[in-house]
Design a protein around this motif. Structure first.
Motif, PDB file in Angstrom:
ATOM      1  N   TYR A   1       0.833  -1.199   0.000  1.00  0.00           N
ATOM      2  CA  TYR A   1       0.000   0.000   0.000  1.00  0.00           C
ATOM      3  C   TYR A   1       0.871   1.255   0.000  1.00  0.00           C
ATOM      4  N   VAL A   2       1.930   1.247   0.780  1.00  0.00           N
ATOM      5  CA  VAL A   2       2.842   2.389   0.798  1.00  0.00           C
ATOM      6  C   VAL A   2       3.462   2.599  -0.581  1.00  0.00           C
ATOM      7  N   LEU A   3       3.739   1.517  -1.286  1.00  0.00           N
ATOM      8  CA  LEU A   3       4.354   1.617  -2.611  1.00  0.00           C
ATOM      9  C   LEU A   3       3.380   2.088  -3.682  1.00  0.00           C
ATOM     10  N   THR A   4       2.099   1.796  -3.521  1.00  0.00           N
ATOM     11  CA  THR A   4       1.145   2.048  -4.597  1.00  0.00           C
ATOM     12  C   THR A   4       0.055   3.059  -4.259  1.00  0.00           C
ATOM     13  N   GLY A   5      -0.263   3.228  -2.989  1.00  0.00           N
ATOM     14  CA  GLY A   5      -1.376   4.081  -2.604  1.00  0.00           C
ATOM     15  C   GLY A   5      -2.729   3.489  -2.934  1.00  0.00           C
ATOM     16  N   CYS A   6      -2.761   2.202  -3.267  1.00  0.00           N
ATOM     17  CA  CYS A   6      -4.015   1.547  -3.660  1.00  0.00           C
ATOM     18  C   CYS A   6      -4.215   0.310  -2.789  1.00  0.00           C
ATOM     19  N   ARG A   7      -5.270   0.302  -1.998  1.00  0.00           N
ATOM     20  CA  ARG A   7      -5.484  -0.817  -1.085  1.00  0.00           C
ATOM     21  C   ARG A   7      -5.808  -2.106  -1.837  1.00  0.00           C
ATOM     22  N   ARG A   8      -6.608  -1.998  -2.864  1.00  0.00           N
ATOM     23  CA  ARG A   8      -6.954  -3.198  -3.617  1.00  0.00           C
ATOM     24  C   ARG A   8      -5.713  -3.840  -4.235  1.00  0.00           C
ATOM     25  N   LEU A   9      -4.851  -3.029  -4.820  1.00  0.00           N
ATOM     26  CA  LEU A   9      -3.623  -3.554  -5.404  1.00  0.00           C
ATOM     27  C   LEU A   9      -2.683  -4.069  -4.325  1.00  0.00           C
TER      28      LEU A   9
ATOM     29  N   TYR B   1       5.405  -7.180  -7.985  1.00  0.00           N
ATOM     30  CA  TYR B   1       4.046  -7.190  -8.526  1.00  0.00           C
ATOM     31  C   TYR B   1       3.379  -5.830  -8.326  1.00  0.00           C
ATOM     32  N   ALA B   2       3.547  -5.247  -7.154  1.00  0.00           N
ATOM     33  CA  ALA B   2       2.904  -3.963  -6.857  1.00  0.00           C
ATOM     34  C   ALA B   2       3.382  -2.864  -7.798  1.00  0.00           C
ATOM     35  N   LEU B   3       4.666  -2.883  -8.145  1.00  0.00           N
ATOM     36  CA  LEU B   3       5.244  -1.814  -8.959  1.00  0.00           C
ATOM     37  C   LEU B   3       5.288  -2.151 -10.449  1.00  0.00           C
TER      38      LEU B   3
ATOM     39  N   THR C   1      -6.147   4.332  -7.841  1.00  0.00           N
ATOM     40  CA  THR C   1      -5.305   4.742  -6.727  1.00  0.00           C
ATOM     41  C   THR C   1      -6.130   5.515  -5.704  1.00  0.00           C
ATOM     42  N   ASP C   2      -6.004   5.113  -4.447  1.00  0.00           N
ATOM     43  CA  ASP C   2      -6.712   5.824  -3.384  1.00  0.00           C
ATOM     44  C   ASP C   2      -6.184   7.262  -3.267  1.00  0.00           C
ATOM     45  N   GLN C   3      -7.017   8.128  -2.740  1.00  0.00           N
ATOM     46  CA  GLN C   3      -6.567   9.486  -2.466  1.00  0.00           C
ATOM     47  C   GLN C   3      -5.671   9.456  -1.235  1.00  0.00           C
TER      48      GLN C   3
ATOM     49  N   ARG D   1       1.604   9.876   0.497  1.00  0.00           N
ATOM     50  CA  ARG D   1       1.586  10.954  -0.486  1.00  0.00           C
ATOM     51  C   ARG D   1       3.003  11.321  -0.928  1.00  0.00           C
ATOM     52  N   VAL D   2       3.923  11.425   0.026  1.00  0.00           N
ATOM     53  CA  VAL D   2       5.298  11.769  -0.313  1.00  0.00           C
ATOM     54  C   VAL D   2       5.974  10.627  -1.063  1.00  0.00           C
ATOM     55  N   LEU D   3       5.745   9.404  -0.629  1.00  0.00           N
ATOM     56  CA  LEU D   3       6.365   8.256  -1.315  1.00  0.00           C
ATOM     57  C   LEU D   3       5.927   8.175  -2.774  1.00  0.00           C
ATOM     58  N   LEU D   4       4.666   8.471  -3.036  1.00  0.00           N
ATOM     59  CA  LEU D   4       4.158   8.369  -4.405  1.00  0.00           C
ATOM     60  C   LEU D   4       4.721   9.443  -5.320  1.00  0.00           C
ATOM     61  N   GLU D   5       5.353  10.461  -4.762  1.00  0.00           N
ATOM     62  CA  GLU D   5       6.002  11.474  -5.582  1.00  0.00           C
ATOM     63  C   GLU D   5       7.348  10.991  -6.110  1.00  0.00           C
ATOM     64  N   LEU D   6       7.870   9.921  -5.542  1.00  0.00           N
ATOM     65  CA  LEU D   6       9.164   9.386  -5.952  1.00  0.00           C
ATOM     66  C   LEU D   6       9.014   8.405  -7.103  1.00  0.00           C
ATOM     67  N   PRO D   7      10.041   8.252  -7.934  1.00  0.00           N
ATOM     68  CA  PRO D   7      10.026   7.177  -8.928  1.00  0.00           C
ATOM     69  C   PRO D   7       9.937   5.821  -8.237  1.00  0.00           C
ATOM     70  N   PRO D   8       9.375   4.811  -8.894  1.00  0.00           N
ATOM     71  CA  PRO D   8       9.146   3.518  -8.227  1.00  0.00           C
ATOM     72  C   PRO D   8      10.373   2.921  -7.568  1.00  0.00           C
ATOM     73  N   TRP D   9      11.539   2.968  -8.227  1.00  0.00           N
ATOM     74  CA  TRP D   9      12.700   2.312  -7.641  1.00  0.00           C
ATOM     75  C   TRP D   9      13.242   3.071  -6.445  1.00  0.00           C
ATOM     76  N   GLN D  10      13.141   4.411  -6.437  1.00  0.00           N
ATOM     77  CA  GLN D  10      13.514   5.170  -5.243  1.00  0.00           C
ATOM     78  C   GLN D  10      12.540   4.879  -4.105  1.00  0.00           C
ATOM     79  N   ARG D  11      11.268   4.756  -4.451  1.00  0.00           N
ATOM     80  CA  ARG D  11      10.228   4.438  -3.469  1.00  0.00           C
ATOM     81  C   ARG D  11      10.528   3.112  -2.786  1.00  0.00           C
ATOM     82  N   ARG D  12      10.850   2.104  -3.606  1.00  0.00           N
ATOM     83  CA  ARG D  12      11.101   0.778  -3.041  1.00  0.00           C
ATOM     84  C   ARG D  12      12.371   0.765  -2.199  1.00  0.00           C
ATOM     85  N   THR D  13      13.406   1.465  -2.656  1.00  0.00           N
ATOM     86  CA  THR D  13      14.656   1.504  -1.901  1.00  0.00           C
ATOM     87  C   THR D  13      14.464   2.184  -0.557  1.00  0.00           C
TER      88      THR D  13
END
Length: 235
Positions: free
Chosen positions: A25-33, A69-71, A84-86, A94-106
């Motif tokens: 969820y932190v990586l995607t902002g989407c609970r279903r995903l 899978y999430a990314l 994507t959830d608000q 919100r801040v994590l989703l501003e980062l590119p996926p690989w920076q987010r995961r790292t």
């Protein structure tokens, strides 16, 4: 041995599934995903359980599959893809989703789960230098946007967020195992059906009469004679 495999899988699931869902969820902002990512990771784990059971870190094995899978970029192309959830109510997401996926995961691995740069590099199949660069850029954004988001802070907001996980809405491990086995059987049936169809088509082509027949002399009976050549004999 089957019972011990099931017990080991169930123990891994019960100890990690809630956390993996929270991480997704932190990586995607989407609970279903997020739920789907954790579920798919454990489906794969049960399908490949001998490999997972002998892995030095089964939790890392499942975590890597859930994060990948999430990314996965193809989620954007799915018909009826999860929306994507608000994240406005959750500043960390919100801040994590501003980062590119690989920076987010790292950032999640190093500051949320306390992995070293070398461990994060191994899990993400990247070089140590590339991972250090991703983490440096991610930390610069996070520290400027989140109170207490400084690297190494004992109460880092990302660490708090991923540990705030509940297992109350998760499926039971035996349900996950049963669904994985049903999926494996369905896939096997599809493979058998495709193989049978290919065999039928191959046999049909092999038995089909040739349209380019010739007589014993190697010459088509309807071939026209060349000028100055006697007409072909017919039988």
């Amino acid at each position: 041995m089957a019972g011990s495999a099931e017990a080991a899988f169930d123990a891994l699931y019960l100890s990690t599934a809630a956390g993996l869902t929270q991480q997704a969820y932190v990586l995607t902002g989407c609970r279903r995903l997020a739920f789907e990512s954790a579920e798919q990771a454990f489906h794969r784990a049960w399908e490949q359980w001998p490999e997972v059971a002998h892995d030095p870190d089964p939790e890392a094995w499942v975590r890597a599959r859930a994060h990948e899978y999430a990314l996965a970029p193809w989620h954007r192309l799915r018909p009826g893809r999860p929306r994507t959830d608000q994240p406005a109510a959750d500043p960390v997401v919100r801040v994590l989703l501003e980062l590119p996926p690989w920076q987010r995961r790292t950032a999640l691995l190093c500051d949320g789960l306390d992995l070293s740069v070398a461990e994060a590099a191994a899990e993400t199949h990247a070089t140590t230098a590339a991972t250090a660069g991703r983490l440096r850029h991610a930390r610069a954004v996070i520290s400027g946007r989140l109170p207490g988001g400084v690297a190494g802070a004992p109460d880092h907001p990302l660490r708090r967020r991923v540990k705030d996980a509940s297992a109350s809405t998760l499926a039971q491990p035996w349900c996950v195992r049963a669904a994985s086995e049903r999926r494996a059987r369905a896939l096997t049936l599809v493979v058998f059906a495709a193989t049978a169809a290919l065999a039928v088509l191959t046999g049909a082509f092999a038995l089909a009469p040739s349209t380019d027949r010739s007589d014993d002399s190697g010459r088509s009976p309807h071939a026209r004679s060349q000028p100055g050549e006697p007409p072909a004999e017919t039988r």
